[in-house]
Scaffold this motif. Structure first.
Motif, PDB file in Angstrom:
ATOM      1  N   ASN A 280     -12.895  -0.739  26.100  1.00  0.00           N
ATOM      2  CA  ASN A 280     -11.661  -0.129  25.592  1.00  0.00           C
ATOM      3  C   ASN A 280     -11.714  -0.052  24.071  1.00  0.00           C
ATOM      4  OD1 ASN A 280      -9.137   0.869  25.227  1.00  0.00           O
ATOM      5  ND2 ASN A 280      -8.060  -0.996  25.821  1.00  0.00           N
ATOM      6  N   PHE A 281     -11.952   1.156  23.558  1.00  0.00           N
ATOM      7  CA  PHE A 281     -12.033   1.334  22.112  1.00  0.00           C
ATOM      8  C   PHE A 281     -10.660   1.425  21.458  1.00  0.00           C
ATOM      9  CE2 PHE A 281     -16.323   2.683  23.253  1.00  0.00           C
ATOM     10  CZ  PHE A 281     -17.069   2.137  22.227  1.00  0.00           C
ATOM     11  N   HIS A 282      -9.604   1.640  22.238  1.00  0.00           N
ATOM     12  CA  HIS A 282      -8.275   1.792  21.658  1.00  0.00           C
ATOM     13  C   HIS A 282      -7.820   0.463  21.041  1.00  0.00           C
ATOM     14  CE1 HIS A 282      -7.874   5.778  23.219  1.00  0.00           C
ATOM     15  NE2 HIS A 282      -8.054   5.378  24.459  1.00  0.00           N
ATOM     16  N   GLY A 283      -7.578   0.513  19.751  1.00  0.00           N
ATOM     17  CA  GLY A 283      -7.100  -0.671  19.039  1.00  0.00           C
ATOM     18  C   GLY A 283      -8.184  -1.562  18.490  1.00  0.00           C
ATOM     19  N   ILE A 284      -9.451  -1.238  18.743  1.00  0.00           N
ATOM     20  CA  ILE A 284     -10.527  -2.115  18.267  1.00  0.00           C
ATOM     21  C   ILE A 284     -10.563  -2.167  16.741  1.00  0.00           C
ATOM     22  CG2 ILE A 284     -12.258  -0.274  18.354  1.00  0.00           C
ATOM     23  CD1 ILE A 284     -14.323  -2.370  19.144  1.00  0.00           C
ATOM     24  N   ILE A 285     -10.168  -1.061  16.082  1.00  0.00           N
ATOM     25  CA  ILE A 285     -10.069  -1.046  14.620  1.00  0.00           C
ATOM     26  C   ILE A 285      -8.611  -0.962  14.191  1.00  0.00           C
ATOM     27  CG2 ILE A 285     -10.765   0.145  12.498  1.00  0.00           C
ATOM     28  CD1 ILE A 285     -13.109   1.321  14.016  1.00  0.00           C
ATOM     29  N   SER A 286      -7.859  -0.074  14.832  1.00  0.00           N
ATOM     30  CA  SER A 286      -6.496   0.241  14.364  1.00  0.00           C
ATOM     31  C   SER A 286      -5.549  -0.943  14.435  1.00  0.00           C
ATOM     32  CB  SER A 286      -5.931   1.401  15.186  1.00  0.00           C
ATOM     33  OG  SER A 286      -5.923   1.081  16.568  1.00  0.00           O
ATOM     34  N   SER A 287      -5.828  -1.917  15.289  1.00  0.00           N
ATOM     35  CA  SER A 287      -4.903  -3.058  15.391  1.00  0.00           C
ATOM     36  C   SER A 287      -4.825  -3.858  14.100  1.00  0.00           C
ATOM     37  CB  SER A 287      -5.327  -3.964  16.549  1.00  0.00           C
ATOM     38  OG  SER A 287      -6.652  -4.426  16.368  1.00  0.00           O
ATOM     39  N   CYS A 288      -5.822  -3.744  13.215  1.00  0.00           N
ATOM     40  CA  CYS A 288      -5.765  -4.497  11.959  1.00  0.00           C
ATOM     41  C   CYS A 288      -4.705  -3.924  11.015  1.00  0.00           C
ATOM     42  CB  CYS A 288      -7.136  -4.525  11.280  1.00  0.00           C
ATOM     43  SG  CYS A 288      -7.657  -2.952  10.595  1.00  0.00           S
ATOM     44  N   PHE A 289      -4.227  -2.697  11.273  1.00  0.00           N
ATOM     45  CA  PHE A 289      -3.190  -2.093  10.430  1.00  0.00           C
ATOM     46  C   PHE A 289      -1.797  -2.614  10.790  1.00  0.00           C
ATOM     47  CE2 PHE A 289      -6.653   0.894  10.020  1.00  0.00           C
ATOM     48  CZ  PHE A 289      -6.538   1.386   8.729  1.00  0.00           C
TER      49      PHE A 289
ATOM     50  N   PRO B 238       0.827  -1.216   0.000  1.00  0.00           N
ATOM     51  CA  PRO B 238       0.000   0.000   0.000  1.00  0.00           C
ATOM     52  C   PRO B 238       0.856   1.259   0.000  1.00  0.00           C
ATOM     53  CG  PRO B 238       0.067  -0.950   2.187  1.00  0.00           C
ATOM     54  CD  PRO B 238       0.774  -1.929   1.285  1.00  0.00           C
ATOM     55  N   ASP B 239       0.266   2.330  -0.518  1.00  0.00           N
ATOM     56  CA  ASP B 239       0.939   3.617  -0.455  1.00  0.00           C
ATOM     57  C   ASP B 239       1.059   4.046   1.005  1.00  0.00           C
ATOM     58  OD1 ASP B 239       1.872   6.202  -1.667  1.00  0.00           O
ATOM     59  OD2 ASP B 239       0.132   6.907  -0.532  1.00  0.00           O
ATOM     60  N   VAL B 240       2.290   4.450   1.397  1.00  0.00           N
ATOM     61  CA  VAL B 240       2.540   4.735   2.805  1.00  0.00           C
ATOM     62  C   VAL B 240       1.696   5.907   3.289  1.00  0.00           C
ATOM     63  CG1 VAL B 240       4.289   5.372   4.493  1.00  0.00           C
ATOM     64  CG2 VAL B 240       4.864   3.823   2.641  1.00  0.00           C
ATOM     65  N   ALA B 241       1.623   6.962   2.491  1.00  0.00           N
ATOM     66  CA  ALA B 241       0.851   8.128   2.920  1.00  0.00           C
ATOM     67  C   ALA B 241      -0.618   7.770   3.124  1.00  0.00           C
ATOM     68  CB  ALA B 241       0.996   9.245   1.889  1.00  0.00           C
ATOM     69  N   THR B 242      -1.175   7.003   2.185  1.00  0.00           N
ATOM     70  CA  THR B 242      -2.580   6.594   2.306  1.00  0.00           C
ATOM     71  C   THR B 242      -2.781   5.706   3.518  1.00  0.00           C
ATOM     72  OG1 THR B 242      -2.805   6.690  -0.101  1.00  0.00           O
ATOM     73  CG2 THR B 242      -4.474   5.464   1.107  1.00  0.00           C
ATOM     74  N   LEU B 243      -1.863   4.757   3.713  1.00  0.00           N
ATOM     75  CA  LEU B 243      -1.957   3.833   4.852  1.00  0.00           C
ATOM     76  C   LEU B 243      -1.897   4.591   6.173  1.00  0.00           C
ATOM     77  CD1 LEU B 243      -1.981   0.837   5.800  1.00  0.00           C
ATOM     78  CD2 LEU B 243       0.516   0.954   5.805  1.00  0.00           C
ATOM     79  N   LEU B 244      -0.945   5.514   6.291  1.00  0.00           N
ATOM     80  CA  LEU B 244      -0.798   6.242   7.546  1.00  0.00           C
ATOM     81  C   LEU B 244      -1.959   7.199   7.791  1.00  0.00           C
ATOM     82  CD1 LEU B 244       3.021   7.036   7.645  1.00  0.00           C
ATOM     83  CD2 LEU B 244       1.779   5.103   8.584  1.00  0.00           C
ATOM     84  N   MET B 245      -2.452   7.809   6.714  1.00  0.00           N
ATOM     85  CA  MET B 245      -3.583   8.707   6.889  1.00  0.00           C
ATOM     86  C   MET B 245      -4.814   7.935   7.372  1.00  0.00           C
ATOM     87  SD  MET B 245      -4.622  11.729   6.941  1.00  0.00           S
ATOM     88  CE  MET B 245      -3.232  12.555   6.150  1.00  0.00           C
ATOM     89  N   ALA B 246      -5.037   6.744   6.792  1.00  0.00           N
ATOM     90  CA  ALA B 246      -6.161   5.914   7.225  1.00  0.00           C
ATOM     91  C   ALA B 246      -5.990   5.492   8.681  1.00  0.00           C
ATOM     92  CB  ALA B 246      -6.277   4.687   6.321  1.00  0.00           C
TER      93      ALA B 246
END
Length: 802
Positions: free
Chosen positions: A382-391, A298-306
């Protein structure tokens, strides 16, 4: 008096004849006492006689009283038994009446409650059919309480019938409620003004039903609300990584739009909270599919922005629903990686980040104070990481780009490095070092704003590689061949704080990775650079001393006519040190300067000693002049700590220099000694000397080969030297190093008695020359050096390995 006899008593009372006059009064007194005693006896006998009769009368009376008491007790017991039988007969009839009353009361209560239950069930059935939810909710509570009273009668047909009817009514109510809630969100709430109130009343019915009904209703509502979300973002148009932000905008807009409508739900149901949890789980599943189906990186900028937008959304949810917020800078923290860094100074950059951090903390505190009422009671999810951990598994490209950017910046910083210290600066740190750590801190800040798990650990490994590369470049910048003292000093970076970096990362990173954060290898790399730099400084000075050492050997020591001021080479040594040491003292820290001094002393002392042997011939006048020069050189070396303005640890250095230079003084005093005592003087002043070295001393004294052999023979035997030597050894013979002999070995030879006697004379003559017995200082320093290798006080632990 039982034990006194009558005769003794009389003799005691009447010891003399004169005392016999008192016999008559005594007799009268005794007779009177006899009469008194007889009267008492008579009275006692009469009283005893009377008492016996009375005692019999009293005993008879007591016996009669006991018999009467026994009869009365028996009579009372009989009457008590009769009374008890009478009471039991009376109570038997009362108990029957009491049981009958209790049963009648229970029956009346049960029939009354049964009547109420039948009536309540019938009323509830009517309310259910008419969808009168508010009244039905209260009626449900009443029926539930009435049913609990008939739990023991559940096998009775009538009760079973009522319970089944009640169960069917609850099922009807559930069906009606679910049917009415299906219209929520379809626009009917705007057409029917009382729909929201009707649904609010229905929530009361749901609360009165089983908890499973509420769970089912909320789950159905959330699933229905997210159906359109799944349809929209599973399509080809929005099922892309760069459209991630629109997902969160959709749910926030949905919640904002329906905020007033969703107030129909009781607060305890936590409907928005439950909806957000389901939204996060569905979003994670879809993003996992998008990331997993990518055919290329994936494009790094797109990945990090998401990822950044996902983290911001998780923070918002955690803050809203009481799960807490992480200390993370949001907004423009994700900067373009690899862009050119501006030329801000370290202090400006530090002030900017301190200001940003303070402002962010104030904003966070305001948000917490303003949103306390928004926290859902009992939520705590705990909402922290509930979505972001998939990255996390897909951030390898980000780490690769960070590594590439850091390496490019490192290369640029090293190329632009001036390798000098700004005039007037109080900080001897390379500009490239400060800039590199600022870049690393920015990289660390970016990563911790994204993740604190495996990716952060991978970035830490990149930091290790970058710092090792920096150490390698510093190592390559060290002057070759020992030239350039100032360049060697500024080419050493002794201020690398890689240990602090590791400590900072270990505090931030997840606990499962904290124990693996270790910078010891990087610290060892920089310790090696420091050690090599210090050794290079010593070599640089040694190189400058080469010319002066050569000038020393060119002095005609064998033909000097008089002793004058110190020689020119001594002035050259002094000039080299006075021009170099102040610079080094200002650049080196005390511990490194101390090591530099130790290395310099261990090099110059033995070097000066060996340089004496390189001279061709030394006369008595030449030896006196060289002794004067030696004392001057020792004075110059002792002043080095003061020149460097670092006097801590100077005492040990001074002792070491004195010991090493004293060996040269001892050698010159041996050369000054007469030929007949030169061997004894050598043994006394230089007990570690060797026959080869002694032979070279004889050559320096100018003895012919024919005069040397007998002195050498006697020296090897340990006997006193003879005055007239007879044999000759080759002149100009090389003096290879030999294993040193110890003083103990010299003393333990067969001629030790004569040797000791002559040694005292030698020491007396040596004292006249201003020199005491020789020492073994160099060997002691080597022993200290070996011991220092085992020290573990940070970067200094490798200094003695060079």
């Amino acid at each position: 008096m039982d034990k006194m006899s009558t005769l003794e008593y009389i003799n005691q009372m009447f010891p003399t004849e004169a005392s016999l006059s008192g016999v008559e009064p005594l007799m009268l007194k005794i007779q009177s006492e006899i009469r008194r005693v007889d009267a008492g006896i008579l009275a006692a006998v009469r009283q005893q006689s009377n008492s016996g009769t009375k005692a019999k009368e009293d005993l008879a009376a007591a016996t009669h009283a006991v018999e009467e008491l026994t009869y009365k007790i028996h009579e009372i017991k009989t009457k008590a038994e009769q009374s008890e039988m009478m009471v039991q007969e009376i109570c038997r009839d009362i108990k029957k009446l009491d049981f009958a009353k209790k049963h009648i009361t229970t029956t009346i209560t049960a029939l009354h409650r049964l009547t109420m239950l039948v009536s309540a069930v019938e009323q509830l059935q009517v309310m259910a059919s008419k969808r009168q939810y508010k009244e039905a909710a209260a009626q449900l509570e009443a029926v539930n309480q009435l049913c609990s009273h008939f739990e023991a009668y559940r096998d009775i047909p009538k009760i079973t019938e009522l319970r089944e009817k009640f169960k069917n009514i609850k099922q009807i109510l559930k069906s009606h409620v679910f049917s009415d809630f299906s219209s929520l969100g379809t626009g009917k709430e705007s057409e029917e003004s009382n729909l929201l109130q009707h649904l609010s009343d229905a929530c009361l019915v749901v609360d009165a039903l089983e908890p499973s009904v509420r769970e089912e209703l909320v789950n159905n509502f959330c699933s229905r609300e997210l159906t359109s979300y799944e349809q929209i973002f599973e399509g080809a148009e929005l099922a892309k990584l760069d459209k991630t932000e629109r997902r969160y905008a959709w749910i926030k807009r949905r919640m904002r739009t329906n905020e007033e409508i969703w107030k129909i739900f009781p607060t305890s149901w936590l409907v928005p909270y439950r909806l957000c949890i389901q939204f996060c789980k569905k979003t994670r599943k879809q993003l996992e599919g998008i990331l997993g189906n990518l055919k290329e990186k994936p494009d790094v900028a797109t990945l990090l922005m998401a990822l950044q937008r996902t983290l911001e959304f998780e923070d918002e949810l955690a803050e809203k629903f009481g799960g807490g917020t992480q200390s993370r800078e949001v907004g423009n923290e994700i900067e373009e990686i690899g862009r050119q860094h501006n030329s801000q100074s370290a202090s400006d950059i530090r002030k900017k980040y301190e200001k940003k951090l303070a402002a962010h903390q104030d904003t966070e505190n305001e948000k917490k104070d303003g949103n306390k009422d928004l926290s859902a009671p009992g939520a705590g999810f705990n909402f922290h990481g509930i979505i972001s951990s998939c990255f996390e598994p897909h951030l390898t490209v980000y780490i690769e780009l960070e590594e590439k950017t850091l390496m490019e910046n490192l290369e640029k910083l090293v190329q632009e490095e001036t390798w000098d210290v700004e005039e007037g600066s109080q900080n001897n740190v390379l500009c490239s070092s400060m800039q590199l750590f600022l870049i690393i801190k920015r990289s660390l800040k970016r990563c911790t704003a994204l993740t604190k798990s495996q990716t952060l650990y991978n970035l830490f490994k990149v930091f290790q590689g970058v710092l090792k590369a920096y150490a390698t470049k510093l190592f390559a910048r060290l002057p070759k061949g020992g030239t350039g003292i100032v360049a060697a000093a500024t080419g050493m970076d002794g201020q690398i704080k890689s240990g602090e970096l590791a400590e900072s990362v270990s505090k931030i990173i997840d606990s499962q990775f904290a124990d693996r954060v270790d910078m010891s290898e990087v610290q060892d790399e920089f310790s090696a650079v420091i050690t090599k730099s210090l050794v290079t400084l010593v070599h640089g000075l040694e190189t400058k001393f080469d010319a002066e050492m050569a000038a020393m050997t060119r002095v005609p020591w064998g033909t000097l006519e008089s002793v004058g001021d110190q020689s020119g080479y001594v002035n050259g040594i002094n000039m080299i040190l006075t021009s170099s040491i102040p610079i080094l003292g200002s650049l080196l820290s005390p511990i490194y300067f101390q090591f530099f001094l130790d290395k310099l002393a261990s090099s110059l002392g033995p070097r000066f000693y060996m340089n004496i042997f390189k001279c061709k011939q030394i006369s008595e006048t030449g030896a006196q002049q060289m002794l004067l020069d030696t004392q001057a050189v020792k004075t110059i070396l002792l002043e080095i700590p003061s020149l460097g303005r670092q006097t801590s640890g100077a005492a040990g250095y001074s002792k070491f220099v004195s010991r090493e230079m004293s060996k040269a003084e001892a050698l010159l005093k041996v050369i000054l000694s007469p030929v007949d005592s030169v061997a004894d003087t050598y043994r006394a002043l230089l007990p570690e000397g060797t026959p080869m070295e002694f032979q070279r001393i004889l050559e320096l004294k100018g003895l012919k080969k024919s005069d040397q052999q007998s002195i050498l023979d006697d020296f090897n035997k340990g006997a006193p030297a003879i005055t007239q030597p007879s044999s000759v050894a080759p002149v100009g013979q090389a003096v290879p190093p030999a294993p040193p002999a110890t003083a103990v070995q010299a003393i333990s030879n067969p001629a030790s008695v004569g040797f000791i006697a002559s040694r005292e004379d030698v020491l007396t003559r040596a004292a006249a020359l201003g020199r005491g017995a020789a020492t073994t200082g160099f060997k002691r320093f080597l022993a200290l050096t070996e011991a220092a290798k085992d020290r573990k006080d940070g970067p200094f632990r490798k200094l003695f390995n060079a």
